[in-house]
Scaffold this motif. Structure first.
Motif, PDB file in Angstrom:
ATOM      1  N   PHE A 169      47.966 114.066  35.186  1.00  0.00           N
ATOM      2  CA  PHE A 169      46.842 114.638  35.908  1.00  0.00           C
ATOM      3  C   PHE A 169      47.105 114.626  37.412  1.00  0.00           C
ATOM      4  O   PHE A 169      47.871 113.806  37.916  1.00  0.00           O
ATOM      5  N   ARG A 170      46.428 115.521  38.110  1.00  0.00           N
ATOM      6  CA  ARG A 170      46.440 115.556  39.574  1.00  0.00           C
ATOM      7  C   ARG A 170      45.019 115.289  40.034  1.00  0.00           C
ATOM      8  O   ARG A 170      44.107 116.082  39.791  1.00  0.00           O
ATOM      9  N   ALA A 171      44.806 114.151  40.703  1.00  0.00           N
ATOM     10  CA  ALA A 171      43.450 113.691  41.006  1.00  0.00           C
ATOM     11  C   ALA A 171      42.848 114.448  42.173  1.00  0.00           C
ATOM     12  O   ALA A 171      43.482 114.633  43.217  1.00  0.00           O
ATOM     13  N   SER A 172      41.595 114.849  41.993  1.00  0.00           N
ATOM     14  CA  SER A 172      40.799 115.410  43.074  1.00  0.00           C
ATOM     15  C   SER A 172      39.841 114.363  43.624  1.00  0.00           C
ATOM     16  O   SER A 172      39.543 114.356  44.813  1.00  0.00           O
ATOM     17  N   PHE A 173      39.374 113.457  42.739  1.00  0.00           N
ATOM     18  CA  PHE A 173      38.425 112.414  43.139  1.00  0.00           C
ATOM     19  C   PHE A 173      38.729 111.137  42.386  1.00  0.00           C
ATOM     20  O   PHE A 173      39.008 111.160  41.178  1.00  0.00           O
ATOM     21  N   VAL A 174      38.682 109.999  43.093  1.00  0.00           N
ATOM     22  CA  VAL A 174      38.807 108.677  42.487  1.00  0.00           C
ATOM     23  C   VAL A 174      37.681 107.808  43.037  1.00  0.00           C
ATOM     24  O   VAL A 174      37.630 107.519  44.231  1.00  0.00           O
ATOM     25  N   GLY A 175      36.759 107.412  42.167  1.00  0.00           N
ATOM     26  CA  GLY A 175      35.684 106.511  42.550  1.00  0.00           C
ATOM     27  C   GLY A 175      35.923 105.144  41.934  1.00  0.00           C
ATOM     28  O   GLY A 175      36.121 105.042  40.723  1.00  0.00           O
ATOM     29  N   ALA A 176      35.928 104.087  42.737  1.00  0.00           N
ATOM     30  CA  ALA A 176      36.299 102.751  42.260  1.00  0.00           C
ATOM     31  C   ALA A 176      35.143 101.767  42.344  1.00  0.00           C
ATOM     32  O   ALA A 176      34.318 101.824  43.272  1.00  0.00           O
ATOM     33  N   ARG A 177      35.100 100.871  41.357  1.00  0.00           N
ATOM     34  CA  ARG A 177      34.182  99.731  41.382  1.00  0.00           C
ATOM     35  C   ARG A 177      34.932  98.507  40.889  1.00  0.00           C
ATOM     36  O   ARG A 177      35.823  98.610  40.043  1.00  0.00           O
ATOM     37  N   GLN A 178      34.558  97.366  41.430  1.00  0.00           N
ATOM     38  CA  GLN A 178      35.213  96.127  41.021  1.00  0.00           C
ATOM     39  C   GLN A 178      34.936  95.852  39.548  1.00  0.00           C
ATOM     40  O   GLN A 178      33.889  96.231  39.014  1.00  0.00           O
TER      41      GLN A 178
END
Length: 463
Positions: A169-178
């Motif tokens: 995949f080619r990422a457009s958005f990465v949202g992170a949470r612990q």
């Protein structure tokens, strides 16, 4: 009359062919297209701004609601970079009305590994056995990419991405949470991809090598588990048990479009066949014909991995392309804002004229929880003295300028040197011109160089 050079080179090197082999066009902006009038159908692309939502260069008026199975219900829960499906109408002036806005995570779950190069702003992320490429146009929320790469096992992410030919995949958005902080969704993990190694007796299959156990799963919407077969594309949601996803819901990949829809879609090309003049973008088969027009690229430069926007008509399961536009960056600039023209949305950045468009993604590098701003506020937030990293398309008209695809504001840079990678516009006896910027060569050799060659230059302004 000779122009007085305003910059002097401190490093200069020829870098060879341009990525993507795109065409050096003199046209104004990606909004300049021969297709006119009003379209009615579906637009699929990443959010570049708000107020209401900007997708594929169009500002779509919305009612504020979002259709999603991933815990998102309102427009104010969306983030830049998320890939949306917008059903409605739009015109050639970049104005549209959305009847329905839909969002679906591509991947969701814990990270197993990540690399990130802050200089090149590229990297990769692995999760659920899948590989996701990252670049300067990937939007990060919740944590910076540097922090995420330093402790990847400490985070879960939701990813909105384009699927590539090899299943990555080619990422457009990465949202992170612990780890321990959940997203607003009933299911822990989500994955999409092509079914392989289906074992109906054991009730298992794999997606790009990752094992799925569907003994407790149900079909979502109108999909029946009896229809599972190797080669079909599915979305799986469930829980993670070691290196196995225990599926709870499985759905096939719905057709993005209806027959006779006007369509525009952005994404990376895969499965390109020059003989049949076909390729795929995010699961949609595209057909080129004698009426297809090309903007910022030639048909001969089409290749797997190239990022494009396709406009056309959806007929019998195939998108018949009316226009294909190159969306890969072919120039990069790191520098300081010297002046801003808000009315025309243009800037002078370390001597280079930069033009913003409705496609431009404006973001802050160190703001992992970017306060929600409208696109107008994004533009107005730019200030003289801000240090920017800009990727875009080099234009030769109007004396040369850089049409920005992405603008990322950085922390103050203590170095007085600026960086530019672009094509040579002119070569003089003691200077080189790139777009509207003339730079003294300062003894650096350009032996054998020609106009149109790509050059990487670090320079310092002289006045």
């Amino acid at each position: 009359m000779n122009r007085k050079p305003l910059a002097i080179a401190v490093k200069l090197a020829m870098t060879g062919a341009l990525a993507g082999a795109l065409v050096a066009c003199g046209g104004g902006g990606s909004g300049d297209t021969s297709i006119s009038g009003t379209s009615s159908g579906t637009s699929v692309g990443a959010v570049s701004g708000f107020g209401s939502v900007y997708v594929n260069g169009t500002r779509f008026e919305t009612n504020g609601s979002v259709s999603s199975d991933d815990g998102l219900e309102r427009e104010d829960q969306l983030e830049k970079g998320m890939i949306l499906k917008v059903e409605g109408d739009w015109d050639d002036r970049g104005q549209g009305r959305a009847d329905r806005v839909s969002y679906d995570d591509t991947l969701r779950g814990p990270i197993s590994g990540m690399s990130w190069d802050d200089v090149t702003r590229t990297g990769s992320l692995t999760m659920l056995g899948q590989t996701i490429s990252l670049d300067g146009k990937t939007v990060f929320r919740g944590v910076t990419p540097t922090t995420l790469a330093g402790n990847p096992q400490g985070y879960r992410v939701r990813v909105s991405a384009w699927r590539l030919e090899d299943g990555s995949f080619r990422a457009s958005f990465v949202g992170a949470r612990q780890i321990g902080v959940d997203f607003d969704d009933d299911n822990e993990v989500e994955i999409e991809g092509i079914v392989a190694n289906l074992d109906t007796r054991a009730e298992t299959f794999t997606i790009n090598g990752f094992l799925i156990d569907y003994t407790s799963a149900v079909g979502d919407d109108d999909f029946s588990l009896d229809d599972l077969a190797d080669g079909i594309v599915v979305e799986v949601e469930g829980t993670l048990n070691g290196n196995t996803i225990m599926a709870e819901e499985i759905d096939d990949e719905d057709d993005l479009f209806d027959d006779d829809d006007d369509v525009e879609i952005s994404g990376s090309i895969y499965d390109y066949d020059s003989a049949s003049r076909q390729f795929s973008v995010n699961g949609v088969r595209v057909q080129i014909n004698g009426g297809t027009e090309f903007d910022d690229l030639r048909e001969s430069s089409l290749a797997d991995g190239l990022f494009v926007k396709v406009e056309g008509d959806f007929r019998n399961g195939v998108l018949v392309a009316e226009e294909i536009e190159g969306r890969e960056s072919d120039a990069e600039l790191d520098g300081l804002i010297e002046s801003i023209d808000l009315a025309n949305e243009s800037m002078l950045v370390s001597g280079v004229r930069v033009q913003l468009t409705s496609n431009t993604l404006i973001d802050d590098d160190d703001d992992d929880d970017d306060e929600r701003r409208s696109r107008v506020q994004d533009v107005q937030s730019l200030q003289v003295g801000d240090y920017l990293e800009i990727e875009g398309r080099q234009r030769s008209s109007e004396g040369g300028f850089l049409e920005a695809l992405s603008v990322e504001r950085e922390d103050d840079d203590d170095d007085d040197d600026f960086e530019l990678e672009a094509r040579v516009t002119a070569i003089g006896a003691d200077s080189i011109t790139i777009m509207n910027l003339e730079v003294l060569r300062n003894g650096y050799s350009l032996s054998g160089a020609q106009v149109g060659d790509e050059v990487e230059i670090e320079y310092r302004q002289t006045s």
